[in-house]
Scaffold this motif. Structure first.
Motif, short mmCIF file in Angstrom:
data_model
loop_
_atom_site.label_atom_id
_atom_site.label_comp_id
_atom_site.label_asym_id
_atom_site.label_seq_id
_atom_site.Cartn_x
_atom_site.Cartn_y
_atom_site.Cartn_z
N UNK A 149 102.68 -16.19 24.35
CA UNK A 149 103.68 -17.14 24.82
C UNK A 149 104.68 -17.50 23.72
N UNK A 150 105.77 -18.16 24.14
CA UNK A 150 106.85 -18.63 23.27
C UNK A 150 107.61 -17.49 22.60
N UNK A 151 107.52 -16.31 23.20
CA UNK A 151 108.24 -15.17 22.65
C UNK A 151 108.49 -14.17 23.78
N UNK A 152 109.64 -13.51 23.71
CA UNK A 152 109.94 -12.46 24.68
C UNK A 152 110.93 -11.48 24.07
N UNK A 153 110.66 -10.22 24.30
CA UNK A 153 111.68 -9.19 24.10
C UNK A 153 111.33 -8.02 25.01
N UNK A 154 112.28 -7.16 25.25
CA UNK A 154 112.08 -6.09 26.23
C UNK A 154 110.94 -5.15 25.83
N UNK A 155 110.73 -4.98 24.54
CA UNK A 155 109.70 -4.06 24.07
C UNK A 155 108.30 -4.54 24.46
#
Length: 339
Positions: A149-155
């Motif tokens: 959680x608290x993070x997102x990127x397409x990879x």
């Protein structure tokens, strides 16, 4: 009256005049029974002193009914709010939240996850994408569903729920540059074992580099949530011969400290220096000059993390949207620099 030591589910059902299935529903899914029935069953449980046998339930369902979550800290409002929402969503489905803090120590995080797994939790909620390889092997080997959680990127799509930290601060930095700021200072927390802070700092650097600029100057705070340390760093930055006209702070506490010290020095905010923060705690909008900041959708993160974990545990369709967009909250602490 049945002796308390020998009370079981059937005794409760008999005393309440309902089936054992109804008692189970009243306990695990109270929203599906009437309030009158729920209160009657609760009164019988209280009178008989019955405690549900979690071990027996786990054997019959092959689930413990518990989800473990490890947060770096609960002193920051975003983590605390997410934990609260996570607990609320899990309880609605009859699951209990077990909570621990890693204090930004990956070894401690691993120990806590191992303890949760030993206790048979049905799922794990973590913060950030970077964890010790042993932790990921443990969860994979034991087939325990998890979500970062608290993070997102397409990879990492499908493995993490949260904001694109780099993009959020890239956009904030460009906002200041578009206002006319060219000397932009940075007060930041340590990025050690904190991939979210590292990504946000990279977003600042990317935006500055793309416009032919660099941070002016760059200060790393030792304490994560020290308003006092942020005040000291702000004074140091603004006492130079060519001080910054804008300062980006890595979290809400540093932004609060920066403004308090700027005002104590007799500086005008935003006349002499614009200040931007990250996260949004209540005091930021109540200061003499309300602080422009990036608001993290912590409630949304908690809700989506719970729904995703429950879908994987219960084997139901997962319609989770993994990216949670931040909100840029424009307040009075930012303006174009004086000519």
């Amino acid at each position: 009256m049945v002796a308390k030591a020998s009370v079981g589910l059937r005794d409760v059902a008999r005393a309440a005049g309902v089936s054992t299935a109804t008692v189970s529903r009243a306990i695990n899914k109270p929203d599906v029974v009437s309030e009158e029935l729920r209160l009657r069953i609760e009164a019988v449980i209280e009178h008989l002193g019955w405690v549900p046998d979690a071990a027996a339930r786990a054997l019959s369902t092959r689930r413990s009914g518990a989800v473990g979550a490890v947060f770096p800290t609960l002193t920051h409002g975003d983590f605390a709010r997410t934990a609260t929402i996570l607990q609320h969503e899990l309880l609605a489905e009859g699951f209990t939240l077990l909570l621990a803090c890693s204090e930004y120590d990956p070894e401690q995080e691993l120990r806590q996850v191992r303890k949760f797994v030993e206790r048979g939790v049905d799922g794990i909620v973590l913060v950030g994408n970077e964890h010790l390889p042993e932790l990921e092997k443990l969860l994979s080997r034991q087939n325990v569903p998890s979500i970062n959680t608290f993070v997102y990127n397409r990879a990492t799509h499908g493995k993490s729920i949260g904001p694109d930290n780099r993009k959020a601060l890239f956009d904030v930095t460009n906002y200041l540059i578009d206002l006319g700021h060219r000397r932009i200072g940075v007060i930041w927390q340590s990025v050690a074992n904190n991939d979210r802070a590292a990504e946000r700092l990279a977003g600042v650097s990317d935006a500055l580099s793309a416009r032919g600029l660099s941070a002016w100057p760059y200060q790393i705070a030792k304490e994560l949530s020290s308003i006092g340390e942020a005040r000291s760093l702000l004074r140091r930055m603004m006492s130079t011969d060519l001080p910054p006209t804008a300062i980006i702070c890595g979290n809400s506490y540093h932004a609060v400290g920066a403004e308090l010290e700027a005002l104590a020095m007799g500086l005008s905010v935003p006349g002499d220096v614009s200040i931007v923060g990250y996260d949004d705690i209540e005091i930021m909008s109540e200061l003499p000059v309300p602080i422009t900041t990036v608001r993290v959708p912590s409630d949304q993160i908690g809700q989506r993390a719970a729904n995703h974990i429950l879908a994987r545990i219960l084997g139901r369709e997962d319609d989770t949207q993994f990216e949670c967009r931040t909100e840029f909250v424009l307040r009075a602490s930012t303006a174009p620099p004086r000519s």
